[in-house]
Write an enzyme that holds these catalytic residues in place. Structure first.
Site, short mmCIF file in Angstrom:
data_model
loop_
_atom_site.label_atom_id
_atom_site.label_comp_id
_atom_site.label_asym_id
_atom_site.label_seq_id
_atom_site.Cartn_x
_atom_site.Cartn_y
_atom_site.Cartn_z
N PRO A 1 7.57 -35.37 0.70
CA PRO A 1 6.99 -35.38 -0.65
C PRO A 1 6.36 -34.05 -1.03
O PRO A 1 6.38 -33.67 -2.20
CB PRO A 1 5.93 -36.49 -0.57
CG PRO A 1 5.67 -36.71 0.89
CD PRO A 1 6.94 -36.36 1.59
N TRP A 2 5.83 -33.31 -0.04
CA TRP A 2 5.18 -32.05 -0.38
C TRP A 2 6.16 -30.98 -0.82
O TRP A 2 5.76 -29.95 -1.35
CB TRP A 2 4.30 -31.54 0.78
CG TRP A 2 4.93 -31.63 2.14
CD1 TRP A 2 5.81 -30.76 2.69
CD2 TRP A 2 4.72 -32.65 3.12
NE1 TRP A 2 6.17 -31.17 3.96
CE2 TRP A 2 5.50 -32.33 4.25
CE3 TRP A 2 3.93 -33.81 3.16
CZ2 TRP A 2 5.53 -33.12 5.40
CZ3 TRP A 2 3.96 -34.60 4.31
CH2 TRP A 2 4.75 -34.25 5.41
N ARG B 1 14.08 -29.34 18.12
CA ARG B 1 12.99 -29.20 19.09
C ARG B 1 12.73 -27.74 19.46
O ARG B 1 11.88 -27.45 20.31
CB ARG B 1 13.29 -30.05 20.34
CG ARG B 1 12.04 -30.49 21.07
CD ARG B 1 12.33 -31.53 22.12
NE ARG B 1 12.35 -32.86 21.55
CZ ARG B 1 12.68 -33.96 22.22
NH1 ARG B 1 13.02 -33.88 23.49
NH2 ARG B 1 12.67 -35.12 21.62
N GLU C 1 5.69 -32.51 11.53
CA GLU C 1 6.34 -33.55 10.70
C GLU C 1 7.66 -34.03 11.32
O GLU C 1 7.95 -35.21 11.27
CB GLU C 1 6.50 -33.07 9.25
CG GLU C 1 7.78 -32.33 8.88
CD GLU C 1 7.81 -30.87 9.31
OE1 GLU C 1 7.30 -30.52 10.40
OE2 GLU C 1 8.39 -30.07 8.58
N ASP D 1 13.39 -31.93 15.12
CA ASP D 1 14.80 -31.79 14.75
C ASP D 1 15.56 -31.22 15.96
O ASP D 1 16.00 -31.97 16.83
CB ASP D 1 14.90 -30.90 13.51
CG ASP D 1 16.33 -30.68 13.06
OD1 ASP D 1 17.18 -31.52 13.37
OD2 ASP D 1 16.61 -29.65 12.41
N ILE E 1 15.73 -34.86 5.80
CA ILE E 1 14.60 -35.61 5.27
C ILE E 1 13.96 -34.81 4.14
O ILE E 1 13.73 -33.60 4.28
CB ILE E 1 13.54 -35.84 6.37
CG1 ILE E 1 14.18 -36.50 7.60
CG2 ILE E 1 12.38 -36.68 5.84
CD1 ILE E 1 13.40 -36.28 8.89
#
Ligand code: G4P
Ligand code: MG
Length: 174
Positions: free
Chosen positions: A156-157, A101, A96, A99, A153
């Protein structure tokens, strides 16, 4: 002010579609999808809608099983079967967020030990920042759907109240 970026399922779906279109327009014809759990699971399933390949899952976490930072990524779940199936294959690796890495580059290096033909890396979000990990030179294809500055961030999950999450997304968008 809430400086977090609220991302909806709809946003994720469209971002994955955009990535799939890039892959389909390229000369890279993947054999398998590898999802880095847990954040990569739902993006991987959406990706399968556009690029219909088997999905293998690996679980890596920076925070460890007990949710405490270890300073290094840890394998939560790493299926031997996955390793065997990667030999000589073209892999679409999806997560997803890119960041620091650290997790992503660790995962790529581990997978490269199993002699895939090539690994292309897909992420929904890449944070523009100084990275702690680097991709090895074998990684020639890296596709972030959205580049953002260094902010948190909200996916939604992770939402306990998805309606409230979506309202915050809309509030941020205007
Ligand atoms: P990277 O290699 O993908 O850049 O990950 P990094 O080690 O920097 O990140 C550590 C963990 O923090 C990862 O979760 C990553 O998904 C999560 N993370 C980083 N930035 C954000 C963000 O802005 N929002 C959210 N919600 N998560 C973020 P993980 O330990 O791999 O576990 P999982 O959440 O994927 O299960
Ligand atoms: Mg993750």
């Amino acid at each position: 002010m809430d400086n977090k970026l609220y991302v909806t399922y709809n946003d994720i779906h469209k971002a994955v579609k955009k990535l799939a279109e890039k892959i389909n327009a390229s000369d890279f014809d993947p054999d398998v999808i590898v999802a880095i759990g847990s954040g990569g699971f739902i993006p991987a399933r959406i990706l399968k809608t556009f690029i219909n390949r088997p999905i293998f899952a690996v679980g890596i976490s920076y925070y460890g099983i007990d949710n405490k930072p270890n300073g290094v990524p840890q394998k939560i779940q790493w299926i031997d079967e996955v390793e065997k199936k990667l030999f000589g294959k073209k892999v679409l690796l999806i997560d997803e967020v890119d960041d620091t890495r650290a997790t992503l580059s660790y995962c790529v290096k581990e997978l490269l030990n199993h002699s895939p033909k090539e690994i292309a890396v897909l992420v929904i979000h890449n944070k523009i920042k100084k990275k702690d990990g680097e991709f090895p030179p074998e990684i020639k294809r890296y596709y972030p759907a959205v580049e953002i500055d260094d902010r948190w961030i909200k996916y939604p999950w992770d939402a306990e109240d998805i309606d409230d999450h979506d309202i915050r997304n809309k509030a941020n968008s205007f």
